[in-house]
Scaffold this active site. Structure first.
Site, PDB file in Angstrom:
ATOM      1  N   LYS A  22       0.838  -1.213   0.000  1.00  0.00           N
ATOM      2  CA  LYS A  22       0.000   0.000   0.000  1.00  0.00           C
ATOM      3  C   LYS A  22       0.868   1.256   0.000  1.00  0.00           C
ATOM      4  CE  LYS A  22      -1.762   1.523   3.978  1.00  0.00           C
ATOM      5  NZ  LYS A  22      -1.435   2.939   4.279  1.00  0.00           N
ATOM      6  N   ASN A  23       1.868   1.285   0.883  1.00  0.00           N
ATOM      7  CA  ASN A  23       2.639   2.522   1.062  1.00  0.00           C
ATOM      8  C   ASN A  23       3.660   2.777  -0.035  1.00  0.00           C
ATOM      9  OD1 ASN A  23       1.063   2.951   3.234  1.00  0.00           O
ATOM     10  ND2 ASN A  23       2.604   2.387   4.763  1.00  0.00           N
ATOM     11  N   ARG A  92      -4.755  10.280   4.318  1.00  0.00           N
ATOM     12  CA  ARG A  92      -3.740  11.342   4.360  1.00  0.00           C
ATOM     13  C   ARG A  92      -2.855  11.344   3.122  1.00  0.00           C
ATOM     14  NH1 ARG A  92      -2.609  13.437   8.944  1.00  0.00           N
ATOM     15  NH2 ARG A  92      -0.511  13.905   8.259  1.00  0.00           N
ATOM     16  N   CYS A 116      -5.199  12.539  13.449  1.00  0.00           N
ATOM     17  CA  CYS A 116      -5.724  11.165  13.354  1.00  0.00           C
ATOM     18  C   CYS A 116      -5.868  10.616  14.762  1.00  0.00           C
ATOM     19  CB  CYS A 116      -4.847  10.302  12.470  1.00  0.00           C
ATOM     20  SG  CYS A 116      -3.466   9.564  13.323  1.00  0.00           S
ATOM     21  N   ARG A 121      -0.721  15.039  13.187  1.00  0.00           N
ATOM     22  CA  ARG A 121       0.239  14.561  12.171  1.00  0.00           C
ATOM     23  C   ARG A 121       0.466  15.717  11.212  1.00  0.00           C
ATOM     24  NH1 ARG A 121      -1.517   8.809   9.993  1.00  0.00           N
ATOM     25  NH2 ARG A 121       0.488   8.942   8.957  1.00  0.00           N
ATOM     26  N   PRO A 122       1.380  16.638  11.595  1.00  0.00           N
ATOM     27  CA  PRO A 122       1.566  17.855  10.795  1.00  0.00           C
ATOM     28  C   PRO A 122       2.111  17.578   9.401  1.00  0.00           C
ATOM     29  CG  PRO A 122       3.317  17.606  12.438  1.00  0.00           C
ATOM     30  CD  PRO A 122       2.322  16.518  12.708  1.00  0.00           C
ATOM     31  N   VAL A 123       1.942  18.522   8.497  1.00  0.00           N
ATOM     32  CA  VAL A 123       2.539  18.449   7.154  1.00  0.00           C
ATOM     33  C   VAL A 123       3.436  19.655   6.899  1.00  0.00           C
ATOM     34  CG1 VAL A 123       0.719  16.988   6.156  1.00  0.00           C
ATOM     35  CG2 VAL A 123       0.444  19.498   6.163  1.00  0.00           C
ATOM     36  N   ASP A 124       3.953  20.217   7.979  1.00  0.00           N
ATOM     37  CA  ASP A 124       4.792  21.424   7.853  1.00  0.00           C
ATOM     38  C   ASP A 124       6.015  21.169   6.984  1.00  0.00           C
ATOM     39  OD1 ASP A 124       6.959  21.133  10.677  1.00  0.00           O
ATOM     40  OD2 ASP A 124       5.473  19.663   9.996  1.00  0.00           O
ATOM     41  N   LEU A 125       6.571  19.955   7.035  1.00  0.00           N
ATOM     42  CA  LEU A 125       7.782  19.678   6.250  1.00  0.00           C
ATOM     43  C   LEU A 125       7.475  19.613   4.751  1.00  0.00           C
ATOM     44  CD1 LEU A 125       9.407  16.983   8.565  1.00  0.00           C
ATOM     45  CD2 LEU A 125       9.979  19.424   8.409  1.00  0.00           C
ATOM     46  N   ASP A 304       4.690   0.859  12.229  1.00  0.00           N
ATOM     47  CA  ASP A 304       3.523   0.156  11.696  1.00  0.00           C
ATOM     48  C   ASP A 304       3.476  -1.313  12.110  1.00  0.00           C
ATOM     49  OD1 ASP A 304       3.337   1.942   8.492  1.00  0.00           O
ATOM     50  OD2 ASP A 304       2.813   2.512  10.539  1.00  0.00           O
ATOM     51  N   ARG A 396      -8.612  -0.936   4.484  1.00  0.00           N
ATOM     52  CA  ARG A 396      -7.768   0.118   3.910  1.00  0.00           C
ATOM     53  C   ARG A 396      -6.364  -0.389   3.603  1.00  0.00           C
ATOM     54  NH1 ARG A 396      -6.958   5.420   7.007  1.00  0.00           N
ATOM     55  NH2 ARG A 396      -5.653   5.636   5.131  1.00  0.00           N
TER      56      ARG A 396
HETATM   57  C1  EPZ Z   1       3.983   7.040   6.431  1.00  0.00           C
HETATM   58  O1  EPZ Z   1       3.154   8.082   6.941  1.00  0.00           O
HETATM   59  C2  EPZ Z   1       3.095   5.796   6.366  1.00  0.00           C
HETATM   60  N1  EPZ Z   1       1.953   6.081   5.515  1.00  0.00           N
HETATM   61  C3  EPZ Z   1       2.593   5.446   7.758  1.00  0.00           C
HETATM   62  O2  EPZ Z   1       1.896   4.197   7.665  1.00  0.00           O
HETATM   63  C4  EPZ Z   1       3.778   5.234   8.683  1.00  0.00           C
HETATM   64  O3  EPZ Z   1       3.303   5.050   9.995  1.00  0.00           O
HETATM   65  C5  EPZ Z   1       4.696   6.473   8.656  1.00  0.00           C
HETATM   66  O4  EPZ Z   1       5.088   6.774   7.313  1.00  0.00           O
HETATM   67  C6  EPZ Z   1       5.955   6.278   9.473  1.00  0.00           C
HETATM   68  O5  EPZ Z   1       6.664   5.181   9.047  1.00  0.00           O
HETATM   69  C7  EPZ Z   1       2.099   5.930   4.171  1.00  0.00           C
HETATM   70  O6  EPZ Z   1       3.137   5.578   3.647  1.00  0.00           O
HETATM   71  C8  EPZ Z   1       0.902   6.224   3.329  1.00  0.00           C
HETATM   72  P1  EPZ Z   1       5.953  10.564   8.213  1.00  0.00           P
HETATM   73  P2  EPZ Z   1       3.612   9.611   6.862  1.00  0.00           P
HETATM   74  O7  EPZ Z   1       5.748  11.811   7.454  1.00  0.00           O
HETATM   75  O8  EPZ Z   1       4.318   9.845   5.577  1.00  0.00           O
HETATM   76  C9  EPZ Z   1       6.449  13.837  11.672  1.00  0.00           C
HETATM   77  C10 EPZ Z   1       0.047   2.724   7.754  1.00  0.00           C
HETATM   78  O9  EPZ Z   1      -0.450   2.134   8.725  1.00  0.00           O
HETATM   79  N2  EPZ Z   1       6.183  14.833  10.598  1.00  0.00           N
HETATM   80  O10 EPZ Z   1       7.122   9.733   7.914  1.00  0.00           O
HETATM   81  O11 EPZ Z   1       2.420  10.441   7.169  1.00  0.00           O
HETATM   82  C11 EPZ Z   1       5.194  13.026  12.036  1.00  0.00           C
HETATM   83  O12 EPZ Z   1       4.386  13.695  12.938  1.00  0.00           O
HETATM   84  C12 EPZ Z   1       0.473   4.194   7.896  1.00  0.00           C
HETATM   85  O13 EPZ Z   1       0.231   2.187   6.666  1.00  0.00           O
HETATM   86  C13 EPZ Z   1       6.288  16.181  10.882  1.00  0.00           C
HETATM   87  O14 EPZ Z   1       6.584  16.559  12.012  1.00  0.00           O
HETATM   88  O15 EPZ Z   1       4.632   9.668   8.084  1.00  0.00           O
HETATM   89  C14 EPZ Z   1       5.803  11.747  12.581  1.00  0.00           C
HETATM   90  O16 EPZ Z   1       6.132  11.912  13.919  1.00  0.00           O
HETATM   91  C15 EPZ Z   1       0.073   4.785   9.212  1.00  0.00           C
HETATM   92  N3  EPZ Z   1       6.021  17.073   9.893  1.00  0.00           N
HETATM   93  C16 EPZ Z   1       7.054  11.599  11.755  1.00  0.00           C
HETATM   94  O17 EPZ Z   1       7.345  12.854  11.170  1.00  0.00           O
HETATM   95  C17 EPZ Z   1       5.698  16.682   8.611  1.00  0.00           C
HETATM   96  O18 EPZ Z   1       5.473  17.529   7.731  1.00  0.00           O
HETATM   97  C18 EPZ Z   1       6.960  10.549  10.640  1.00  0.00           C
HETATM   98  O19 EPZ Z   1       5.905  10.891   9.788  1.00  0.00           O
HETATM   99  C19 EPZ Z   1       5.607  15.304   8.344  1.00  0.00           C
HETATM  100  C20 EPZ Z   1       5.859  14.387   9.350  1.00  0.00           C
END
Ligand code: EPZ
Length: 417
Positions: A22-23, A92, A116, A121-125, A304, A396
């Protein structure tokens, strides 16, 4: 609002074939927006999230069809640049439309995903990344509104090796003018997969799989044709199921090399794991040994798989500690596991799991994809009936889970409501 009714305990035995990841698939589908043409993908899992991404592409004017694991996408007719809240709040990963739309069409309006079950779960980056590439961004009524004539290359360091931000920035940089360097980038196999597919279509990328990725912008890329890698989290879930039920499962069409941290921990629990090529045989121990787990960014133990290994350690002979570093609040499965009889104490992002000898079946509530798989695993070893509610979470992220578990000897059925 389907649910699963599970009668336990059982011991799983037999073989299972892992579906596409999926990912890995979600970013690949979004990347078709970079091409302006036809793309085709193989080994695509038919999940609720696949359908949601197809719906999102449809809203943007992109047609797609999925049949027997083969996905055809025609991205030559993009007519809209807005990813609506109603879709983004259900998945997301819809935010992956931001980078490709912006870099190819100079405009993108994508709803903020919101929080969630386990907190913000910010998207600031993601936003900082596209601003560094020259985009003008404003947040407007809950939407990221981004515009740019043509993005330009830039150097940046991510404060967290975010998968999502790495995916979005990498795709945006593919058609930008100049060279982009993403430092402290995510190293997940899904990133390597995306870079590989884009390079086959003409993108210039290096360093994927390391923490420093370099993208040299090109004016256009061709059509993407790619088979999706097997799902490492699905494979890890079945490996955990073999350990928890004391069973023996041959897991086919998987990538054991993507699961080192998980297999190491399952071995510490007493599992025997034989790996050969894209297949592994996992045999559970008579008695599960306790161990300590710390989640982290790839190649560390994946968050995960945290809920699933907690279900395993809840039946260990002794006490284990689980520290969740990626999502410190990701413990919505704990009260539900406790309903089955697990003994777990939470203190901030640390869970102390005191193993028990038995579980008792009960109704439990799924809250997210991985939490629900952990509850199903726990139900397999509980005495009597366990009813897992809200299994749409499972749909999902897992393809035909109840059929696959049924073929391994589980007594599980879906109750349609
Ligand atoms: C991906 O989510 C996966 N989703 C998630 O799997 C997985 O838990 C996660 O990576 C971590 O491995 C998909 O691939 C679709 P991140 P993502 O951005 O991209 C912080 C599942 O069950 N962060 O790597 O949303 C954030 O808060 C799902 O399949 C910021 O601070 O995760 C977290 O602490 C659930 N600012 C960390 O980074 C940002 O802009 C990792 O998040 C983005 C992230």
């Amino acid at each position: 609002m389907d649910s699963f009714l599970i009668r336990g305990p059982c011991r799983l035995e037999g073989s299972v074939t892992i579906s596409g990841a999926k990912n890995a698939m979600l970013p690949l589908m979004a990347s078709s927006l970079l091409t302006g043409g036809r793309c085709s993908f193989g080994n695509v899992p038919d999940l609720r999230d696949t359908r949601t991404m197809m719906k999102l592409l449809g809203v943007l004017g992109v047609s797609s069809s999925l049949r027997d694991g083969h996905l055809e996408i025609d991205a030559s007719t993009v007519t809209s640049f807005e990813a609506p809240y109603d879709l983004v709040r259900t998945m997301r990963a819809s935010i992956y439309s931001l980078g490709p739309l912006l870099t190819r069409y100079g405009t993108a309006r994508v709803s903020l995903p919101g929080g969630c079950a386990w907190g913000p779960r910010p998207v600031d980056l993601h936003i900082r990344g596209i601003i560094a590439l020259g985009a003008k961004v404003r947040i407007d009524h809950g939407y990221i509104d981004a515009t740019a004539d043509r993005l330009h290359g830039a150097e940046m360091i991510l404060s967290v090796p975010s998968v999502g931000a790495t995916v979005n920035i990498m795709m945006a940089a593919v058609l930008a003018d100049g060279i982009t360097v993403i430092d402290n980038a995510a190293r997940e196999p899904e990133i390597v997969e995306l870079a590989g597919a884009l390079k086959k279509a003409g993108a210039v990328i290096s360093g994927e799989g390391t923490s420093k990725i370099t993208i040299e912008g090109v004016t256009e890329i061709g059509e993407i044709m790619h088979d999706v890698i097997p799902d490492r989290i699905e494979a890890g879930t079945f490996a955990a199921a073999a350990v928890l039920t004391g069973g023996r499962i041959q897991i086919d069409n998987c990538r054991p090399d993507h699961l080192h941290a998980v297999l190491e921990k399952l071995r510490e629990c007493g599992a025997s794991i034989e790996v050969s090529g894209n297949c592994m045989i996992v045999t559970g121990p008579g008695t599960i040994r306790p161990t300590d787990v710390e989640t982290g960014f790839y190649p560390a133990f994946p968050t995960d798989m945290q809920a699933q290994i907690m279900a395993v350690l809840s039946r260990a002979k002794g006490s284990s500690t689980i520290v969740e570093h990626v999502y410190p609040d990701r413990f919505t499965h704990v009260p539900e596991l406790k309903r089955l009889g697990a003994k777990i104490n939470l203190d901030g992002n640390v869970a102390v799991v005191n193993g028990v000898d038995s579980f008792e079946g009960a109704p439990v509530m799924a809250t997210d994809i991985r939490a629900s798989s952990a509850l199903i695993l726990a139900g397999l070893v509980a005495e009597g009936e366990t009813k897992v509610l809200r299994v749409y979470h499972i749909d999902r992220g897992y393809e035909q889970l109840e059929e696959k578990l049924g073929a391994l000897g589980a007594d599980i059925k879906r109750i349609k409501e």
